[in-house]
Design an enzyme around this catalytic site. Structure first.
Site, PDB file in Angstrom:
ATOM      1  N   ASN A  10     100.360  47.572 -51.417  1.00 50.11           N
ATOM      2  CA  ASN A  10     101.318  47.322 -50.350  1.00 50.11           C
ATOM      3  C   ASN A  10     102.362  46.338 -50.888  1.00 50.11           C
ATOM      4  O   ASN A  10     102.068  45.165 -51.051  1.00 50.11           O
ATOM      5  CB  ASN A  10     100.574  46.736 -49.138  1.00 50.11           C
ATOM      6  CG  ASN A  10     101.519  46.283 -48.040  1.00 50.11           C
ATOM      7  OD1 ASN A  10     102.721  46.545 -48.090  1.00 50.11           O
ATOM      8  ND2 ASN A  10     100.975  45.588 -47.046  1.00 50.11           N
ATOM      9  N   TRP A  11     103.537  46.850 -51.164  1.00 56.59           N
ATOM     10  CA  TRP A  11     104.579  46.004 -51.772  1.00 56.59           C
ATOM     11  C   TRP A  11     105.248  45.094 -50.745  1.00 56.59           C
ATOM     12  O   TRP A  11     106.110  44.296 -51.102  1.00 56.59           O
ATOM     13  CB  TRP A  11     105.648  46.873 -52.454  1.00 56.59           C
ATOM     14  CG  TRP A  11     105.158  47.682 -53.616  1.00 56.59           C
ATOM     15  CD1 TRP A  11     103.874  47.734 -54.100  1.00 56.59           C
ATOM     16  CD2 TRP A  11     105.936  48.533 -54.456  1.00 56.59           C
ATOM     17  NE1 TRP A  11     103.805  48.580 -55.180  1.00 56.59           N
ATOM     18  CE2 TRP A  11     105.067  49.084 -55.418  1.00 56.59           C
ATOM     19  CE3 TRP A  11     107.282  48.899 -54.480  1.00 56.59           C
ATOM     20  CZ2 TRP A  11     105.497  49.978 -56.395  1.00 56.59           C
ATOM     21  CZ3 TRP A  11     107.720  49.782 -55.458  1.00 56.59           C
ATOM     22  CH2 TRP A  11     106.829  50.317 -56.406  1.00 56.59           C
ATOM     23  N   GLU A  99     100.434  41.811 -40.568  1.00 50.73           N
ATOM     24  CA  GLU A  99     101.789  41.268 -40.428  1.00 50.73           C
ATOM     25  C   GLU A  99     102.542  41.984 -39.304  1.00 50.73           C
ATOM     26  O   GLU A  99     103.388  41.391 -38.633  1.00 50.73           O
ATOM     27  CB  GLU A  99     102.528  41.348 -41.773  1.00 50.73           C
ATOM     28  CG  GLU A  99     102.009  40.266 -42.717  1.00 50.73           C
ATOM     29  CD  GLU A  99     101.938  40.663 -44.171  1.00 50.73           C
ATOM     30  OE1 GLU A  99     102.641  41.593 -44.588  1.00 50.73           O
ATOM     31  OE2 GLU A  99     101.155  40.020 -44.913  1.00 50.73           O
ATOM     32  N   GLU A 169      90.979  43.726 -43.475  1.00 51.12           N
ATOM     33  CA  GLU A 169      91.780  42.666 -44.089  1.00 51.12           C
ATOM     34  C   GLU A 169      91.716  41.442 -43.187  1.00 51.12           C
ATOM     35  O   GLU A 169      92.478  41.342 -42.210  1.00 51.12           O
ATOM     36  CB  GLU A 169      93.248  43.097 -44.194  1.00 51.12           C
ATOM     37  CG  GLU A 169      93.522  44.208 -45.157  1.00 51.12           C
ATOM     38  CD  GLU A 169      94.966  44.167 -45.642  1.00 51.12           C
ATOM     39  OE1 GLU A 169      95.175  44.079 -46.848  1.00 51.12           O
ATOM     40  OE2 GLU A 169      95.893  44.196 -44.803  1.00 51.12           O
ATOM     41  N   GLY A 175      97.378  36.838 -48.553  1.00 53.66           N
ATOM     42  CA  GLY A 175      98.403  36.004 -49.177  1.00 53.66           C
ATOM     43  C   GLY A 175      98.007  34.546 -49.323  1.00 53.66           C
ATOM     44  O   GLY A 175      98.841  33.705 -49.647  1.00 53.66           O
ATOM     45  N   SER A 215      94.014  38.876 -50.666  1.00 50.20           N
ATOM     46  CA  SER A 215      93.957  38.106 -51.927  1.00 50.20           C
ATOM     47  C   SER A 215      93.135  38.805 -53.009  1.00 50.20           C
ATOM     48  O   SER A 215      92.415  38.150 -53.768  1.00 50.20           O
ATOM     49  CB  SER A 215      93.442  36.687 -51.675  1.00 50.20           C
ATOM     50  OG  SER A 215      94.375  35.970 -50.892  1.00 50.20           O
ATOM     51  N   GLY A 236      98.054  43.412 -51.879  1.00 49.19           N
ATOM     52  CA  GLY A 236      99.419  43.006 -51.575  1.00 49.19           C
ATOM     53  C   GLY A 236     100.098  42.457 -52.823  1.00 49.19           C
ATOM     54  O   GLY A 236     100.506  43.199 -53.718  1.00 49.19           O
ATOM     55  N   GLY A 237     100.163  41.125 -52.913  1.00 49.60           N
ATOM     56  CA  GLY A 237     100.882  40.442 -54.003  1.00 49.60           C
ATOM     57  C   GLY A 237     100.609  41.018 -55.382  1.00 49.60           C
ATOM     58  O   GLY A 237     101.545  41.269 -56.142  1.00 49.60           O
TER      59      GLY A 237
END
Ligand code: 13P
Length: 254
Positions: A10-11, A99, A169, A175, A215, A236-237
């Site tokens: 997931n960008w 989010e 999640e 994050g 994370s 994610g990141g």
């Protein structure tokens, strides 16, 4: 039949179309052979989908997903992109990402409509569920997840339920660099299966792929992938760095 492992990147709101093109090309070079039982899904921002789709033509290492989509096919919904509009470009739709729930105040009812629209267009929803730190600390984590599951899936027919992915999640792990302990993730996976079983029957509950997100990085990926109930990761990141994402994919392919 061997179960598939899904590694979903997931960008989020990173990468313009030209940056996305660069990232996908680096990934294509960095990622080695992806076995047939591993599916790598890239979820770039919607504005990048056409570019990334073109970069992936004649390339079968990666599938495409969208991070969010509106359930109505078209209409006066300024700023939205519908599931119908992305149906030619993607196979997966993230629904109810934390989010979306917390920053954009999406409620379970709207998320249920997104899940249903996704199935109606023949795509696979990845329904994201997870508790906040406060909900965990006050002992309500399982109830929160059960409620998100029940409402999120409430508009699907039994046939449509056959093609759904659930991503657990925990909000506090996203994050933050503080990933869930694998033991806690395992406990929640078991609970999710139990809740799905109560709602939709045990055969279906056992067939739904469960992913962990929050994370995830190259160092901890394997500790989730080896859990019996875990069929993949929502990253994610670390998915916006081609080296770390390639190394997570390697763990799944091992
Ligand atoms: P991070 O991997 O950056 O914690 O994000 C997780 C996530 O939200 C994936 O959807």
């Amino acid at each position: 039949m061997t179960k598939k492992t899904y590694i979903v990147g997931n960008w989020k709101m990173y990468c313009s179309p030209s940056e996305a093109s660069l990232l996908v090309n680096r990934l294509k070079k960095e990622v080695g052979r992806v076995p047939a039982d591993v599916e790598v899904v890239l979820c770039p921002p919607a504005v990048d989908l056409t570019t990334v789709r073109q970069e992936l033509s004649e390339h079968d290492k990666f599938s495409l997903g969208v991070q969010n989509a509106y359930p109505m096919d078209e209409g006066a919904f300024t700023g939205e992109v519908s599931v119908a509009m992305v149906a030619d470009l993607v196979h997966f739709v993230l629904c109810g990402h934390s989010e979306r729930r917390h920053t954009f105040h999406e409620r379970d009812g709207l998320i249920a409509q997104k899940v249903a629209a996704t199935r109606r267009h023949g795509l696979t929803p990845i329904l994201c569920v997870g508790e906040t730190r406060h909900e965990r600390e006050s002992g309500h984590a399982k109830q929160v997840v059960a409620d998100q599951l029940e409402t999120g899936l409430s508009l699907l027919t039994p046939e449509e339920m056959g093609d759904v992915i659930i991503a657990y999640e925990p909000v506090w792990a996203i994050g933050s660099g503080e990933s869930a302990k694998p033991g806690d993730a395992r406990e929640m996976f078991e609970y999710i299966r139990k809740s799905l079983g109560a709602l939709h029957g045990s055969a279906l509950a056992n067939a739904v792929p469960l992913l962990y997100g929050g994370s995830v990085n190259a160092s901890n990926a394997a500790s989730y992938l080896k859990l019996q109930d875990c069929q993949g990761l929502l990253v994610g990141g670390a998915s916006t760095n081609y080296k770390s994402f390639a190394s997570i994919i390697e763990k799944a392919a091992a």
